[in-house]
Design an enzyme around this catalytic site. Structure first.
Site, short mmCIF file in Angstrom:
data_model
loop_
_atom_site.label_atom_id
_atom_site.label_comp_id
_atom_site.label_asym_id
_atom_site.label_seq_id
_atom_site.Cartn_x
_atom_site.Cartn_y
_atom_site.Cartn_z
CE LYS A 176 5.04 0.97 -16.10
NZ LYS A 176 6.18 1.49 -15.36
CG ASN A 225 7.97 -0.23 -12.66
OD1 ASN A 225 7.23 -0.52 -13.59
ND2 ASN A 225 8.18 1.02 -12.28
CG MET A 247 2.30 3.69 -8.19
SD MET A 247 1.33 4.52 -9.47
CE MET A 247 1.02 3.17 -10.61
N GLY A 248 -0.03 1.52 -4.93
CA GLY A 248 -0.90 0.49 -4.41
C GLY A 248 -2.12 1.05 -3.71
CD GLU A 263 8.63 7.50 -17.07
OE1 GLU A 263 9.40 7.71 -16.13
OE2 GLU A 263 7.65 6.73 -17.00
CG ASN A 293 9.17 2.44 -16.76
OD1 ASN A 293 8.02 2.59 -17.15
ND2 ASN A 293 9.44 2.13 -15.51
CG LEU A 336 -1.97 -1.15 1.20
CD1 LEU A 336 -2.68 -1.23 2.56
CD2 LEU A 336 -2.99 -0.97 0.08
N GLY A 337 1.81 1.29 -0.93
CA GLY A 337 2.55 2.52 -1.16
C GLY A 337 1.70 3.49 -1.97
NE ARG A 340 15.64 9.24 -15.27
CZ ARG A 340 14.45 8.81 -14.95
NH1 ARG A 340 14.30 7.94 -13.97
NH2 ARG A 340 13.38 9.24 -15.58
#
Length: 298
Positions: A171, A95, A11-12, A178, A175, A8-9, A269
């Site tokens: 995915k 991810n 996103m969750g 992205e 990314n 439950l972060g 990055r």
């Protein structure tokens, strides 16, 4: 419909809220209890342990995992194995590296447990109101859970990509794209910032979003970001992440595919660890806009 939910972060939590709003019975567990209490106050069934979660679900169970890629996913799966049964299904919506998903699918198949790898994109907004999902695994298992994916996704924003690992592979590439898109926007806005004119970057983003070739949701978020902080003076330049970008570059090398833009964006990055450039501040701020990723304020 009911679903076990672990993780439950940011996103969750948003996905769980989305499902509750659509009448799904959500049995939720998180390593720290605070988020469980929070989602229980919105109607979820609280679980105090993997055993408790399994007991509160009817068979065959479906359990969605939304935790950090890598060892955390393996740890959650191991914690569930003593308490779940043949024909139960685990869905990894995080991810994860696609090769890890292939390995996990093979291991669980040997125990009669189904596994689906689901790439989840759309940021916090998507998680709350409709995400984009790419799913890998046995097609019959996908079909069995298609209604769940339809509820989580936006409109037709879900699809079956192929055998185990395919969902997370797509995915990973998403990314990588992205990364390159963010870097392109970042360098463009840095160029305008250094122009021999007093350019309003918020206004440039605003007008580009009204019909230009480069309009996008990312550019809409840039418009919002510049409205709050026109010169990005409150944002530190260190950009988090990098793992999925590195996987994309490594996979491109394996497949002998071109990766110049991906490599450049990934390199930027790494450069951000010591370089407080405007472009790096832009990317850091944008990641906070769409994913709630932490930024180091100046």
């Amino acid at each position: 419909m009911e679903l076990g939910f672990i993780g439950l972060g940011r996103m969750g939590m948003n996905i769980a809220h989305n499902l509750l709003s659509k009448g799904v019975r959500v049995v939720a567990y998180n390593r720290s209890p605070g988020p469980v209490s929070s989602i229980a106050s919105k109607g979820a069934v609280a679980a105090g342990s993997p055993l408790d979660l399994a007991r509160k679900l009817q068979g065959p169970r479906t359990i969605w995992i939304m935790v950090t890629a890598g060892e955390a996913v393996d740890a959650v799966i191991e914690s569930l194995l003593p308490f779940i049964s043949k024909d139960d299904t685990i869905i990894d919506g995080g991810n994860s590296y696609y090769k890890d998903s292939i390995r996990r699918a093979e291991k669980l198949a040997g125990k009669g447990i189904n596994f689906l790898d689901c790439g989840t994109s759309g940021g916090l907004e998507g998680a709350a109101h409709g995400a984009c999902l790419t799913v890998g695994g046995p097609h019959a298992v996908f079909q069995k859970h298609e209604e769940l994916f339809r509820l989580i996704a936006t409109g037709e924003g879900y699809t079956y990509m192929g055998e185990s690992g395919a969902g997370h592979f797509v995915k990973m590439v998403h990314n990588g794209i992205e990364y390159a898109l963010l870097q392109s926007y970042a360098e463009g806005f840095q160029l305008m910032r250094g122009a021999p004119f007093d350019l309003d970057l918020h206004e440039a983003a605003r007008v580009w979003n009204r019909g230009s070739v480069i309009r996008s949701w990312l550019l809409e978020l840039a418009e919002k970001m510049f409205a709050k902080d026109p010169h990005l003076e409150k944002i530190g330049g260190e950009v988090g992440g990098g793992e999925t970008g590195a996987w994309s570059v490594e996979t491109a090398i394996e497949l002998k595919a071109p990766f110049a833009m991906l490599a450049q964006a990934l390199s930027a990055r790494y450069d951000s660890k010591t370089n407080e450039s405007f472009a790096n501040r832009f990317v850091a701020g944008m990641r906070n806009e769409f994913g709630g990723h932490e930024i180091k304020e100046k």
